[in-house]
Design a protein around this motif. Structure first.
Motif, PDB file in Angstrom:
ATOM      1  N   GLN A  29       0.836  -1.190   0.000  1.00 33.47           N
ATOM      2  CA  GLN A  29       0.000   0.000   0.000  1.00 33.47           C
ATOM      3  C   GLN A  29       0.878   1.250   0.000  1.00 33.47           C
ATOM      4  N   PRO A  30       0.382   2.370  -0.528  1.00 30.74           N
ATOM      5  CA  PRO A  30       1.202   3.575  -0.687  1.00 30.74           C
ATOM      6  C   PRO A  30       1.934   4.019   0.573  1.00 30.74           C
ATOM      7  N   GLU A  31       1.265   4.007   1.714  1.00 37.72           N
ATOM      8  CA  GLU A  31       1.921   4.446   2.949  1.00 37.72           C
ATOM      9  C   GLU A  31       3.105   3.557   3.291  1.00 37.72           C
ATOM     10  N   ILE A  32       2.918   2.245   3.124  1.00 36.44           N
ATOM     11  CA  ILE A  32       3.996   1.295   3.438  1.00 36.44           C
ATOM     12  C   ILE A  32       5.161   1.503   2.481  1.00 36.44           C
ATOM     13  N   GLN A  33       4.861   1.695   1.198  1.00 36.69           N
ATOM     14  CA  GLN A  33       5.926   1.921   0.226  1.00 36.69           C
ATOM     15  C   GLN A  33       6.706   3.200   0.548  1.00 36.69           C
ATOM     16  N   GLU A  34       5.992   4.245   0.900  1.00 38.08           N
ATOM     17  CA  GLU A  34       6.643   5.520   1.212  1.00 38.08           C
ATOM     18  C   GLU A  34       7.562   5.392   2.424  1.00 38.08           C
ATOM     19  N   ARG A  35       7.076   4.715   3.461  1.00 38.61           N
ATOM     20  CA  ARG A  35       7.893   4.530   4.667  1.00 38.61           C
ATOM     21  C   ARG A  35       9.089   3.612   4.377  1.00 38.61           C
ATOM     22  N   PHE A  36       8.888   2.626   3.509  1.00 39.75           N
ATOM     23  CA  PHE A  36       9.995   1.743   3.139  1.00 39.75           C
ATOM     24  C   PHE A  36      11.090   2.515   2.405  1.00 39.75           C
ATOM     25  N   LEU A  37      10.694   3.363   1.462  1.00 37.84           N
ATOM     26  CA  LEU A  37      11.676   4.163   0.724  1.00 37.84           C
ATOM     27  C   LEU A  37      12.429   5.110   1.651  1.00 37.84           C
ATOM     28  N   GLN A  38      11.734   5.615   2.678  1.00 39.95           N
ATOM     29  CA  GLN A  38      12.409   6.461   3.660  1.00 39.95           C
ATOM     30  C   GLN A  38      13.410   5.644   4.465  1.00 39.95           C
ATOM     31  N   PHE A  39      13.030   4.415   4.805  1.00 35.16           N
ATOM     32  CA  PHE A  39      13.932   3.493   5.503  1.00 35.16           C
ATOM     33  C   PHE A  39      15.187   3.245   4.670  1.00 35.16           C
ATOM     34  N   LYS A  40      14.996   2.981   3.386  1.00 31.04           N
ATOM     35  CA  LYS A  40      16.135   2.744   2.500  1.00 31.04           C
ATOM     36  C   LYS A  40      17.050   3.965   2.453  1.00 31.04           C
ATOM     37  N   GLU A  41      16.459   5.138   2.299  1.00 30.65           N
ATOM     38  CA  GLU A  41      17.250   6.369   2.235  1.00 30.65           C
ATOM     39  C   GLU A  41      18.035   6.589   3.524  1.00 30.65           C
ATOM     40  N   ASP A  42      17.389   6.382   4.668  1.00 32.68           N
ATOM     41  CA  ASP A  42      18.048   6.589   5.965  1.00 32.68           C
ATOM     42  C   ASP A  42      19.172   5.583   6.193  1.00 32.68           C
ATOM     43  N   VAL A  43      18.917   4.341   5.818  1.00 24.15           N
ATOM     44  CA  VAL A  43      19.952   3.308   6.000  1.00 24.15           C
ATOM     45  C   VAL A  43      21.180   3.628   5.150  1.00 24.15           C
ATOM     46  N   LEU A  44      20.961   3.995   3.897  1.00 24.91           N
ATOM     47  CA  LEU A  44      22.091   4.295   3.017  1.00 24.91           C
ATOM     48  C   LEU A  44      22.833   5.553   3.481  1.00 24.91           C
ATOM     49  N   GLU A  45      22.120   6.476   4.057  1.00 28.48           N
ATOM     50  CA  GLU A  45      22.758   7.698   4.533  1.00 28.48           C
ATOM     51  C   GLU A  45      23.596   7.450   5.779  1.00 28.48           C
ATOM     52  N   GLN A  46      23.094   6.577   6.665  1.00 23.68           N
ATOM     53  CA  GLN A  46      23.743   6.382   7.959  1.00 23.68           C
ATOM     54  C   GLN A  46      24.630   5.144   8.041  1.00 23.68           C
ATOM     55  N   CYS A  47      24.416   4.159   7.145  1.00 24.92           N
ATOM     56  CA  CYS A  47      25.111   2.875   7.291  1.00 24.92           C
ATOM     57  C   CYS A  47      25.817   2.399   6.020  1.00 24.92           C
ATOM     58  N   SER A  48      25.914   3.237   5.005  1.00 23.63           N
ATOM     59  CA  SER A  48      26.484   2.782   3.740  1.00 23.63           C
ATOM     60  C   SER A  48      27.963   2.421   3.840  1.00 23.63           C
ATOM     61  N   LYS A  49      28.637   2.899   4.882  1.00 21.27           N
ATOM     62  CA  LYS A  49      30.052   2.578   5.058  1.00 21.27           C
ATOM     63  C   LYS A  49      30.250   1.219   5.721  1.00 21.27           C
ATOM     64  N   ASP A  50      29.172   0.636   6.222  1.00 17.84           N
ATOM     65  CA  ASP A  50      29.265  -0.695   6.825  1.00 17.84           C
ATOM     66  C   ASP A  50      29.485  -1.741   5.740  1.00 17.84           C
ATOM     67  N   TRP A  51      30.221  -2.758   6.087  1.00 19.69           N
ATOM     68  CA  TRP A  51      30.607  -3.780   5.124  1.00 19.69           C
ATOM     69  C   TRP A  51      29.387  -4.390   4.431  1.00 19.69           C
ATOM     70  N   GLY A  52      29.385  -4.350   3.084  1.00 19.67           N
ATOM     71  CA  GLY A  52      28.366  -5.029   2.284  1.00 19.67           C
ATOM     72  C   GLY A  52      27.065  -4.290   2.108  1.00 19.67           C
ATOM     73  N   VAL A  53      26.903  -3.126   2.725  1.00 17.43           N
ATOM     74  CA  VAL A  53      25.631  -2.406   2.651  1.00 17.43           C
ATOM     75  C   VAL A  53      25.619  -1.494   1.430  1.00 17.43           C
ATOM     76  N   ASP A  54      24.669  -1.700   0.528  1.00 18.73           N
ATOM     77  CA  ASP A  54      24.499  -0.813  -0.628  1.00 18.73           C
ATOM     78  C   ASP A  54      23.066  -0.904  -1.121  1.00 18.73           C
ATOM     79  N   GLY A  55      22.705  -0.078  -2.084  1.00 18.99           N
ATOM     80  CA  GLY A  55      21.325   0.023  -2.543  1.00 18.99           C
ATOM     81  C   GLY A  55      20.769  -1.206  -3.214  1.00 18.99           C
ATOM     82  N   SER A  56      21.637  -2.107  -3.689  1.00 20.72           N
ATOM     83  CA  SER A  56      21.161  -3.295  -4.402  1.00 20.72           C
ATOM     84  C   SER A  56      20.514  -4.322  -3.476  1.00 20.72           C
ATOM     85  N   LEU A  57      20.661  -4.162  -2.169  1.00 22.73           N
ATOM     86  CA  LEU A  57      20.136  -5.134  -1.218  1.00 22.73           C
ATOM     87  C   LEU A  57      18.640  -4.991  -0.975  1.00 22.73           C
ATOM     88  N   PHE A  58      18.063  -3.863  -1.327  1.00 23.35           N
ATOM     89  CA  PHE A  58      16.714  -3.545  -0.880  1.00 23.35           C
ATOM     90  C   PHE A  58      15.636  -4.123  -1.787  1.00 23.35           C
TER      91      PHE A  58
END
Length: 357
Positions: free
Chosen positions: A145-174
């Motif tokens: 549903q739209p709300e879930i998708q929007e919150r998921f995309l925000q989760f992805k953005e926040d994770v990549l912003e705060q944790c992208s330097k962690d081993w193995g973390v990148d946008g292809s995982l989502f």
């Protein structure tokens, strides 16, 4: 396995025993009868066993067995040896449609019990090799549903912003947000007839217990919190969001388990757990190579090799987003979703569905 206590398997509501025998394997070919399955049901001599229908003909007896064409090769065997062995041991004749053709396997014989024995052994072969096939469909609750998708995309953005330097973390995982879902179980549907049968089973679930279970209630759930599927949070393959009912009841778990039980009994679903594990995959290392791999981590068939897994360090993600809320929604439908497919909404193409509220 003890000789006096052989493994028992359930096929179409009948119980069979699995005896240990040695079968010759050919180079580059699996044994036709792994483990040597023999059915206690085949010992019937006077009456058909279960739902087996044997017709009397001028020359003896005949029985038709519906089998999907992708499984014919396992009944035929290398250079026809499996079929010849079955015919010799049961004193029957087994007719199999030609390659590329759909149709029933026809068993004929002079003795009623011989025809039943041949059919039973073919059924066990079919069940054995069906389990080796990659799943084609899965039973799912859409969570896109739209709300879930929007919150998921925000989760992805926040994770990549705060944790992208962690081993193995990148946008292809989502996960693809349009394909967020709960998987109830995976299905191996190898013909249009089996797809239709699965649709009928799903409809029977609605009529037999879903409407009674729900009693007109709505099934409101919350998607919140994340967990991992490995023992070591520093080497994670799958990260998933937890799903629970808003009122804290067991209605969702009960509904999912009843659906799984009905499809397991139909023989169309692959057993993965004793209970459905309610989760929604949000990150998966298989996505690096295959964007359609989201269900494969839940399947017992078609599992990827260990080298396909490239784990990632999820410790910071778990620490920072442990209680992340993806939102709330009302579950209304169950789909028979087709693997490797996309419909106009971006979700999986549905081969059939029911609405229960």
């Amino acid at each position: 396995m003890e000789i006096l206590r052989p493994m028992l398997i359930n096929i179409g509501g009948r119980i069979y025993r699995k005896n240990t025998v040695q079968e010759q394997c050919y180079q580059n070919e699996e044994c036709e009868e792994e483990g040597g399955f023999y059915a206690g049901a085949a010992e019937c001599t006077d009456e058909p066993c279960g739902d087996i229908v044997v017709e009397q003909t001028e020359k003896g007896f005949q029985c038709k067995l519906p089998v999907p064409s992708p499984l014919f090769k396992y009944i035929i065997g290398k250079k026809g040896e499996t079929r010849r062995r079955l015919e010799s041991e049961t004193r029957t004749s087994i007719s199999i449609p030609k390659p590329g053709m759909e149709g029933d396997i026809v068993i004929t014989g002079q003795q009623h019990s011989s025809v039943i024995s041949a059919r039973t052994r073919i059924e066990v072969l079919v069940e054995t090799f069906r389990k080796k096939q990659p799943f084609t469909h899965f039973l799912s609750f859409p969570l896109n549903q739209p709300e879930i998708q929007e919150r998921f995309l925000q989760f992805k953005e926040d994770v990549l912003e705060q944790c992208s330097k962690d081993w193995g973390v990148d946008g292809s995982l989502f996960q693809n947000p349009a394909k967020l879902h709960l998987t109830i179980g995976t299905l191996v549907l190898l013909s249009e007839q089996e797809v239709q049968r699965a649709c009928e089973v799903l409809q029977s679930c609605k009529e037999d217990f879903i409407e009674k279970l729900m009693r007109g209630k709505t099934l409101k759930v919350e998607v919140a919190g994340i967990e991992y599927m490995n023992d070591d949070p520093g080497m994670v393959d799958v990260l998933y969001a937890k799903v629970q009912t808003k009122d804290g009841s067991e209605w969702l778990q009960l509904l999912a388990d009843r659906l799984m039980e009905r499809f397991l009994n139909s023989g169309l679903m692959l057993k993965e757990w004793d209970r459905v594990k309610l989760h929604a995959t949000v990150m998966n290392t298989l996505f690096r190579r295959d964007p359609y791999a989201e269900e494969r981590s839940n399947a017992t068939s078609g599992k990827p090799g260990p080298r396909e897994r490239e784990s990632f360090d999820a410790r910071n993600i778990l620490k920072k987003f442990e209680n992340y809320s993806f939102g709330e929604l009302e579950l209304k439908t169950v789909h028979i979703s087709q693997r490797f497919s996309t419909d106009s909404s971006g979700y999986y193409t549905s081969s059939g569905h029911i609405t229960f509220t």
